[in-house]
Design a protein around this motif. Structure first.
Motif, PDB file in Angstrom:
ATOM      1  N   VAL A 242       7.767   0.181  26.547  1.00 54.60           N
ATOM      2  CA  VAL A 242       6.320   0.104  26.647  1.00 54.60           C
ATOM      3  C   VAL A 242       6.041  -0.303  28.090  1.00 54.60           C
ATOM      4  N   ALA A 243       6.027   0.729  28.952  1.00 53.56           N
ATOM      5  CA  ALA A 243       6.067   0.534  30.399  1.00 53.56           C
ATOM      6  C   ALA A 243       4.865  -0.219  30.955  1.00 53.56           C
ATOM      7  N   ASP A 244       3.685   0.047  30.464  1.00 55.60           N
ATOM      8  CA  ASP A 244       2.504  -0.611  31.026  1.00 55.60           C
ATOM      9  C   ASP A 244       2.585  -2.128  30.930  1.00 55.60           C
ATOM     10  N   GLY A 245       3.293  -2.627  29.934  1.00 55.97           N
ATOM     11  CA  GLY A 245       3.408  -4.070  29.763  1.00 55.97           C
ATOM     12  C   GLY A 245       4.750  -4.620  30.167  1.00 55.97           C
ATOM     13  N   ASP A 246       5.629  -3.753  30.713  1.00 56.85           N
ATOM     14  CA  ASP A 246       6.984  -4.153  31.067  1.00 56.85           C
ATOM     15  C   ASP A 246       7.671  -4.838  29.896  1.00 56.85           C
ATOM     16  N   LEU A 247       7.568  -4.196  28.719  1.00 59.19           N
ATOM     17  CA  LEU A 247       8.167  -4.718  27.486  1.00 59.19           C
ATOM     18  C   LEU A 247       9.192  -3.738  26.955  1.00 59.19           C
ATOM     19  N   SER A 248      10.299  -4.259  26.438  1.00 60.83           N
ATOM     20  CA  SER A 248      11.207  -3.405  25.689  1.00 60.83           C
ATOM     21  C   SER A 248      10.574  -3.149  24.324  1.00 60.83           C
TER      22      SER A 248
ATOM     23  N   VAL B  27      11.807  -3.811  21.415  1.00 61.44           N
ATOM     24  CA  VAL B  27      11.995  -4.995  20.574  1.00 61.44           C
ATOM     25  C   VAL B  27      10.980  -6.079  20.948  1.00 61.44           C
ATOM     26  N   GLN B  28      10.755  -6.295  22.232  1.00 63.41           N
ATOM     27  CA  GLN B  28       9.770  -7.289  22.661  1.00 63.41           C
ATOM     28  C   GLN B  28       8.379  -6.914  22.167  1.00 63.41           C
ATOM     29  N   PHE B  29       8.053  -5.632  22.234  1.00 62.06           N
ATOM     30  CA  PHE B  29       6.768  -5.167  21.720  1.00 62.06           C
ATOM     31  C   PHE B  29       6.656  -5.462  20.227  1.00 62.06           C
ATOM     32  N   GLN B  30       7.727  -5.202  19.474  1.00 62.10           N
ATOM     33  CA  GLN B  30       7.715  -5.472  18.033  1.00 62.10           C
ATOM     34  C   GLN B  30       7.520  -6.961  17.745  1.00 62.10           C
ATOM     35  N   ILE B  31       8.178  -7.813  18.500  1.00 63.59           N
ATOM     36  CA  ILE B  31       8.026  -9.264  18.315  1.00 63.59           C
ATOM     37  C   ILE B  31       6.564  -9.653  18.526  1.00 63.59           C
ATOM     38  N   LEU B  32       5.972  -9.190  19.605  1.00 65.55           N
ATOM     39  CA  LEU B  32       4.584  -9.542  19.892  1.00 65.55           C
ATOM     40  C   LEU B  32       3.631  -8.931  18.869  1.00 65.55           C
ATOM     41  N   ALA B  33       3.846  -7.679  18.527  1.00 66.47           N
ATOM     42  CA  ALA B  33       2.939  -7.001  17.596  1.00 66.47           C
ATOM     43  C   ALA B  33       2.986  -7.663  16.222  1.00 66.47           C
ATOM     44  N   ARG B  34       4.144  -8.074  15.779  1.00 62.33           N
ATOM     45  CA  ARG B  34       4.250  -8.744  14.475  1.00 62.33           C
ATOM     46  C   ARG B  34       3.577 -10.115  14.504  1.00 62.33           C
TER      47      ARG B  34
ATOM     48  N   ALA C 106      -2.054 -14.939  26.292  1.00 58.89           N
ATOM     49  CA  ALA C 106      -1.543 -13.911  27.216  1.00 58.89           C
ATOM     50  C   ALA C 106      -0.775 -12.835  26.447  1.00 58.89           C
ATOM     51  N   GLY C 107      -0.034 -13.243  25.420  1.00 55.76           N
ATOM     52  CA  GLY C 107       0.696 -12.280  24.593  1.00 55.76           C
ATOM     53  C   GLY C 107      -0.249 -11.377  23.814  1.00 55.76           C
ATOM     54  N   ARG C 108      -1.298 -11.963  23.252  1.00 56.12           N
ATOM     55  CA  ARG C 108      -2.307 -11.163  22.532  1.00 56.12           C
ATOM     56  C   ARG C 108      -2.984 -10.171  23.475  1.00 56.12           C
ATOM     57  N   ALA C 109      -3.301 -10.624  24.672  1.00 53.73           N
ATOM     58  CA  ALA C 109      -3.964  -9.753  25.642  1.00 53.73           C
ATOM     59  C   ALA C 109      -3.052  -8.592  26.051  1.00 53.73           C
ATOM     60  N   LEU C 110      -1.757  -8.880  26.215  1.00 54.36           N
ATOM     61  CA  LEU C 110      -0.830  -7.823  26.595  1.00 54.36           C
ATOM     62  C   LEU C 110      -0.704  -6.784  25.487  1.00 54.36           C
ATOM     63  N   VAL C 111      -0.607  -7.231  24.235  1.00 53.42           N
ATOM     64  CA  VAL C 111      -0.539  -6.290  23.114  1.00 53.42           C
ATOM     65  C   VAL C 111      -1.802  -5.437  23.071  1.00 53.42           C
ATOM     66  N   ALA C 112      -2.950  -6.055  23.241  1.00 56.56           N
ATOM     67  CA  ALA C 112      -4.207  -5.302  23.241  1.00 56.56           C
ATOM     68  C   ALA C 112      -4.224  -4.264  24.368  1.00 56.56           C
ATOM     69  N   HIS C 113      -3.590  -4.588  25.485  1.00 57.42           N
ATOM     70  CA  HIS C 113      -3.546  -3.675  26.626  1.00 57.42           C
ATOM     71  C   HIS C 113      -2.616  -2.486  26.368  1.00 57.42           C
TER      72      HIS C 113
END
Length: 145
Positions: free
Chosen positions: A12-18, A20-27, A84-91
């Motif tokens: 998930v390039a826009d957020g510099d997330l792998s 798995v990291q995206f899944q952790i935040l999204a959950r 900040a994590g919520r904002a990144l997921v929303a982005h």
């Protein structure tokens, strides 16, 4: 699959997330209070416990989550998503949804989607019927009879 499409799906390039990291935040953002026990998180993310701990550590260093001992069980760790994590997921979520739609659903016809929905529904039901990974003994742990 073209290289760029793989990158869309796995990073998930826009957020510099792998992924798995995206899944952790999204959950975490799905939870009403943004909190979840690490073991419950491990049950929902298909990843090793040690790998999940490592990825959570990277997110914590970036200020996207916090980890703290559970108030009712000293062995448990609570993961909480930060503002900040919520904002990144929303982005990044709109781009993630677009990539999944473009790569997975756009090439399918309606009958394919109906078939896929039925198959994945059965798989989901089967997986939900099995005990979570956290309920199973860890490999390598010695047992006394």
């Amino acid at each position: 699959m073209r290289q760029r499409q793989r990158e869309d799906l796995l990073q998930v390039a826009d957020g510099d997330l792998s992924y798995v990291q995206f899944q952790i935040l999204a959950r975490r953002t799905d939870a009403p209070d943004g909190k979840l026990r690490m073991t419950d998180l491990a049950d929902g993310v298909v990843y090793s416990r040690s790998g999940l701990t490592y990825q959570a550590g990277l997110l914590e260093k970036r200020g996207l989550i916090t980890r703290s001992p559970a108030p009712d069980d000293e062995r448990s760790v609570i993961v909480t998503v930060t503002d900040a994590g919520r904002a990144l997921v929303a982005h990044v979520l709109p781009g993630h949804i677009d990539a999944v739609r473009r790569l997975l659903f756009d090439p399918l016809k309606q009958r394919d989607l109906t078939t896929l929905s039925g198959v994945l529904g059965r798989v989901r039901d089967h997986m939900r019927a099995a005990p979570p990974r956290s309920a199973k003994p860890r490999a390598g742990r010695s047992r006394t009879a």
